[in-house]
Design a protein around this motif. Sequence first.
Motif, PDB file in Angstrom:
ATOM      1  N   SER A 124       0.837  -1.212   0.000  1.00 33.32           N
ATOM      2  CA  SER A 124       0.000   0.000   0.000  1.00 33.32           C
ATOM      3  C   SER A 124       0.865   1.253   0.000  1.00 33.32           C
ATOM      4  O   SER A 124       1.938   1.304   0.588  1.00 33.32           O
ATOM      5  CB  SER A 124      -0.901  -0.004   1.231  1.00 33.32           C
ATOM      6  N   ASP A 125       0.351   2.290  -0.650  1.00 31.95           N
ATOM      7  CA  ASP A 125       1.040   3.583  -0.692  1.00 31.95           C
ATOM      8  C   ASP A 125       0.903   4.344   0.621  1.00 31.95           C
ATOM      9  O   ASP A 125       1.620   5.299   0.854  1.00 31.95           O
ATOM     10  CB  ASP A 125       0.475   4.458  -1.823  1.00 31.95           C
ATOM     11  N   ASP A 126      -0.063   3.966   1.438  1.00 30.08           N
ATOM     12  CA  ASP A 126      -0.346   4.735   2.660  1.00 30.08           C
ATOM     13  C   ASP A 126       0.699   4.495   3.713  1.00 30.08           C
ATOM     14  O   ASP A 126       1.215   3.541   4.014  1.00 30.08           O
ATOM     15  CB  ASP A 126      -1.733   4.376   3.217  1.00 30.08           C
TER      16      ASP A 126
END
Length: 126
Positions: A124-126
Motif C-alpha cells: 500500500s502507498d499509505d
Amino acid sequence: MRVARTQRRRWRDALAPWDLSPHQARALRVVGAREGTRLSDLAEALHIAPRSATEVADALQARGLVERSADPTDRRAVVLTTTAAGRRVLQEAAAARSADSRDLFTRLDPTDRATLARLLRTLSDD
C-alpha cells in the motif's frame, strides 16, 4: 488485477439496491465523513475534475442524499452535507459491502487472510 475487478463488480452489485454507482457511493462516503465538504474538496478526494464533482453532487442531491448550502466562511463557495436519507443509505451500503467482503475473503483460511492483509499493507502507498 482479476481479483480487484471481481471485487469492484461485487461492490457494484452490492450497491444495486440503492441504485448507486461505486463512484456515487464513494462521493457519499466522502461527504458523510467530512460534513460541510466543498465541491473542490470532493473533486480532490475523488481525483476528478471539479465539473465532474458538480455532476456527482447533482445526482446525489436529486436523490435527496446530500444537500447544498453556502459555505459559512465563504458565501461564494458551496458545501455539501448528507441528509438523513443519505446517512441511512451510507450505513446500509457500508453494511452490505462489509458483508460481501466477508463472504469473498472467507474463501481463504484465517492464516491466508492474515498473510494477504500483511502483504497488501506492505504494498500500500499509505
